[in-house]
Design an enzyme around this catalytic site. Structure first.
Site, short mmCIF file in Angstrom:
data_model
loop_
_atom_site.label_atom_id
_atom_site.label_comp_id
_atom_site.label_asym_id
_atom_site.label_seq_id
_atom_site.Cartn_x
_atom_site.Cartn_y
_atom_site.Cartn_z
N GLN A 55 -11.16 -3.87 -4.72
CA GLN A 55 -10.29 -2.77 -4.45
C GLN A 55 -11.03 -1.58 -3.22
O GLN A 55 -10.30 -1.40 -2.33
CB GLN A 55 -9.86 -1.73 -5.84
N GLY A 95 -8.30 4.46 -12.95
CA GLY A 95 -7.67 3.87 -11.76
C GLY A 95 -8.22 3.83 -10.35
O GLY A 95 -8.96 5.18 -10.21
N GLY A 152 -1.95 -6.98 -5.91
CA GLY A 152 -2.98 -7.73 -5.34
C GLY A 152 -4.47 -7.17 -5.98
O GLY A 152 -5.68 -7.32 -5.66
N PHE A 201 0.59 -1.23 -0.12
CA PHE A 201 -0.05 -0.03 0.09
C PHE A 201 0.74 1.29 -0.04
O PHE A 201 0.30 2.21 0.34
CB PHE A 201 -1.05 0.11 1.16
N ARG A 208 -13.49 4.52 -16.83
CA ARG A 208 -13.92 3.24 -17.30
C ARG A 208 -13.86 2.31 -16.27
O ARG A 208 -12.68 2.04 -15.81
CB ARG A 208 -13.55 2.94 -18.55
N GLY A 210 -7.16 2.44 -7.06
CA GLY A 210 -6.70 1.85 -5.53
C GLY A 210 -6.94 2.80 -4.60
O GLY A 210 -7.03 2.21 -3.49
N GLU A 211 -6.68 3.93 -4.58
CA GLU A 211 -6.58 4.79 -3.57
C GLU A 211 -7.85 5.54 -3.07
O GLU A 211 -8.23 5.77 -1.97
CB GLU A 211 -5.55 5.88 -3.78
N ALA A 261 -3.38 0.20 -14.02
CA ALA A 261 -4.46 -0.03 -15.14
C ALA A 261 -4.66 1.11 -16.18
O ALA A 261 -4.74 0.60 -17.31
CB ALA A 261 -6.09 -0.04 -14.25
MO1 MOS Z 1 0.40 3.56 -3.38
S1 MOS Z 1 0.32 4.77 -1.67
O1 MOS Z 1 1.31 4.72 -4.71
O2 MOS Z 1 1.21 2.32 -3.08
#
Ligand code: MOS
Length: 733
Positions: free
Chosen positions: A629, A693, A473, A245, A619, A695-696, A516
């Site tokens: 996620q 994208g 992951g 992370f 998208r 993830g965050e 992505a």
């Molecule tokens: Mo993220 S904080 O760019 O792994």
């Protein structure tokens, strides 16, 4: 080709799922290597000072011990700090273990025991006695805040804190409605399931390093230069990463120590950092913030002032985008942001999922809730009253922005209209019920480094997609398979994706939620090229005439084609270079999170019984992996709101937590309903494949939504995270 319906955008199951559940996916510490030595660290018990002497006699005599490495006998280490800045991962200095006699933080490795088995290394580590010259340390941010300073140089690649617009001081004073409050957030540690670990397979010609990292390529470059391995071939492999992370963005202590030992002994070495050492690797900076909002009686923002002081270490000015979004999220003409750091004698803070934003937005979104109550309007209505179609800080339109739809669809799904506005107005039995909401925002970025992908036709008619980036992951294997299958017009069973190996085409750093968009675009481009090449070659070799692509691209025909092509194998590479769309558009991902808490009135136990997370991230390539996620990020958000606190004993200058009994993270029993909705955006500007994208973005709005729900339930404004039971007092008056 036997082209079925497109699979991009569909919830196909994780490609790497079967090997993971069967235990066949290998992680860094699981590679079998001949004649392997095992290492264990000895870490500093003081927070600041010098190592005077290290008595390792007993450790050296311990059965099985091969060597004890310290700053005195380690191999060569690149001595200049400047090069480290750009070598690997986020700018700044990766911490150099065993570099010299300085102790910069408690838990810093000061010696490494290498033995022929792990138990011997660990037991011998306990026999090492280190004497120190102790210096007065400073670890308390609340004290050091008095020495806060503006970072002299903003972090490379990071948008600086936006300049002020208008006159926020004056506008605030003149505002009919004002709220001003301070918020604190605790330091948080990364605790991915997989520990940081490295297995080094040493040989004279090639050093293979199995490492837990978010960037095999950066680690390779770092090792070659910093540890002088450039005469050998260095290959860094991280095919599978058990969660990362941000702590894996840089070469970690584990890989540096393991390679130092391997180089010193010319042997293969494994080092697994134990769970308690996770507290000395890096952390989300704790921060003290003040937000001042001025508004008119209808809630229109007239002034936003946001100040933050974040922790950093003595060795670097660690920065993240803590305040940047406070200038762009809402429509407001007068904005003033002040971002400062305060130095502590700790390991350097580092990026952690939605770095900066998760901290800054907690304060801003709680302040917005306070403003809603000061004016007595609905918190969602307040956000809508201040909605902006332009990025206020740079006065640009967004490439796309479906935040309004997120608000409306999320509210609908959650049943927000049924909320009664007054605090303590909803309850069931002995539980107070609270409903709160918050906005999330994060960058929609592409990788700052180029991303290269190679696609090759294999002899059996399958296609191999290769690039050096990892899948931490997030589902990278899966979405790249989907994109390639559709681009080639092949069923997904005929696409093989290989990742996580520095020997593969250059593509560093899975992070920033950009993989992505960046790698996906590169895969699309490479596949388009290869398909054209195949069709052209088919014509040249006379396999088929015009317009018969469908039969041509069967596995049998492709095999014939390969044979006819002789040694000239059929492959294509593409490189995506991040050409931002000039200064014309701003780009961001957004979310609206609605939270329900139920709080036992006598015991003050908070349960987050419902979360509705609505996300606009361009998208969506695979709703199933995307949803995962957001769920994972939401659980981290629950941890941030209620549990996670890397608290330090300031007498010792040492983090008090050493395991999950001391450092609480949400367990299954703490997680109830999490519902995820995506509002898809069509965006042809943000990236070649329209992906932003995600993830965050999932972790930004959860903590403030929960804090706001707790206010609604109890009438107590909780401005300090985590909101633990002891902080919620006297619920039943
Ligand atoms: Mo993220 S904080 O760019 O792994």
């Amino acid at each position: 080709m036997d082209q079925g319906p497109a699979i991009t955008g569909k919830s196909i199951p994780r490609i790497d799922g079967p090997v993971k559940v069967r235990g066949q996916a290998k992680y860094a510490a699981e590679y079998d290597v001949a004649d392997l030595l095992h290492a264990a660290i000895v870490s500093a018990s003081i927070a600041k000072g010098r190592v005077i002497s290290i008595d390792a006699a007993a450790a050296k005599n311990f059965p099985g011990v091969v060597a004890v490495l310290t700053h005195k006998n380690r191999p060569w280490f690149w001595p200049f700090s400047f090069l480290y800045k750009d070598l690997a991962g986020p700018p700044g200095k990766p911490f150099r273990p065993l570099y010299d006699d300085r102790v910069l933080f408690s838990g810093q490795p000061v010696a490494l025991i290498v033995a022929d088995n792990y138990e011997a290394a660990r037991d011998a580590a306990a026999l090492v006695s280190v004497s120190y010259e102790r210096e007065q340390h400073a670890t308390d941010l609340a004290v050091e805040v008095s020495k806060a300073y503006k970072p002299p140089r903003h972090r490379l690649g990071l948008a600086p804190t936006p300049h002020p617009t208008g006159d926020a001081d004056r506008a605030f004073l003149a505002s009919p409605v004002k709220v001003e409050a301070s918020y604190t957030t605790a330091a948080e540690n990364h605790h991915p399931m997989e520990l940081f670990a490295t297995t080094v397979e040493w040989s004279d010609k090639i050093v293979t390093v199995y490492d837990k990292t978010q960037s095999p390529k950066s680690v390779e470059i770092f090792l070659k230069v910093a540890l002088r391995l450039f005469r050998r071939k260095v290959r860094v492999v991280s095919s599978f990463v058990g969660g990362a992370f941000g702590l894996g963005l840089r070469p970690q202590q584990s890989v540096i120590l393991a390679v130092l030992a391997a180089k010193a002994l010319k042997r293969s070495v494994r080092l697994v950092l134990p769970r308690d050492h996770m507290f000395a690797l890096g952390y989300r900076a704790n921060a003290i913030q003040t937000v001042s909002l001025g508004a008119d009686e209808n809630g229109r923002l007239l002034a936003i002032k946001h100040q933050a002081v974040a922790a950093t270490s003595q060795s670097e000015d660690a920065q993240d985008p803590m305040l940047n979004f406070s200038a762009s999220l809402y429509r407001c003409d007068n904005v003033k942001l002040t971002y400062q750091l305060a130095k502590l004698d700790t390991v350097s803070p580092c990026d952690m999922r939605a770095p900066g934003a998760a901290t800054g937005m907690f304060a801003l979104e709680c302040a917005m809730d306070e403003l809603a109550y000061a004016i007595n309007i609905d918190p969602l209505a307040l956000r809508l009253a201040n909605y902006t179609e332009r990025d206020q800080s740079e006065n640009r339109p967004f490439s796309s922005k479906a935040l309004r739809e997120c608000y409306l669809q999320g509210a609908e799904r959650f049943g927000w209209a049924k909320r009664s506005h007054a605090p303590r107005s909803m309850r069931k039995g002995k539980e107070l019920i609270g409903w709160g909401m918050a906005t999330g925002v994060w960058e929609a970025a592409m990788s700052p480094a180029p991303a290269r992908v190679k696609v090759s036709l294999l002899a059996d008619g399958r296609f191999e997609v290769t690039t050096s980036i990892t899948d931490i992951g997030t589902g990278t294997y899966t979405i790249l398979t989907q994109i390639a299958a559709d681009a080639l017009g092949a069923p997904r069973e005929r696409v093989v994706v290989k990742l996580g190996d520095s020997a593969l085409p250059f593509n560093p750093i899975q992070g920033g939620s950009w993989t992505a968009a960046t790698s996906g675009s590169a895969v699309q481009a490479a596949c388009d090229k290869l398909k054209k090449k195949i069709l052209l070659r088919a014509k040249q070799t006379g396999i088929v005439g015009n317009g018969q692509a469908t039969e041509l691209l069967s596995p049998a025909a492709l095999a014939d084609l390969l044979k006819l092509s002789g040694s000239d194998n059929l492959s294509a590479t593409a490189t995506i270079i991040n050409v931002k769309f000039g200064k014309k558009y701003a780009s961001a991902t957004h979310s609206a999170v609605f939270a329900e808490v139920r709080i036992d009135e006598e015991l003050a136990v908070v349960r987050v019984t419902r979360l509705v997370c609505t996300v606009a991230a361009g998208r969506i390539l695979n709703p199933a992996t995307a949803r995962s996620q957001i769920i994972g990020a939401s659980v981290m958000g629950i941890g941030k709101a209620l549990y996670e606190d890397a608290a330090t004993d300031h007498n010792l200058g040492r983090c008090m937590a050493h395991n999950f009994a001391d450092y609480h993270i949400p367990s299954n029993a703490d997680v109830y309903d999490i519902e995820v909705l995506f509002v898809e955006e069509t965006d042809d500007k943000v990236s070649p494949i329209g992906v932003k994208g995600l993830g965050e973005i999932g972790s930004v709005a959860v903590a403030p939504a929960i804090a706001n729900a707790i206010f609604h339930a109890t009438g107590q404004r909780m401005r300090d995270l985590p909101i633990t039971i002891d902080r919620l007092t006297r619920l039943s008056d």
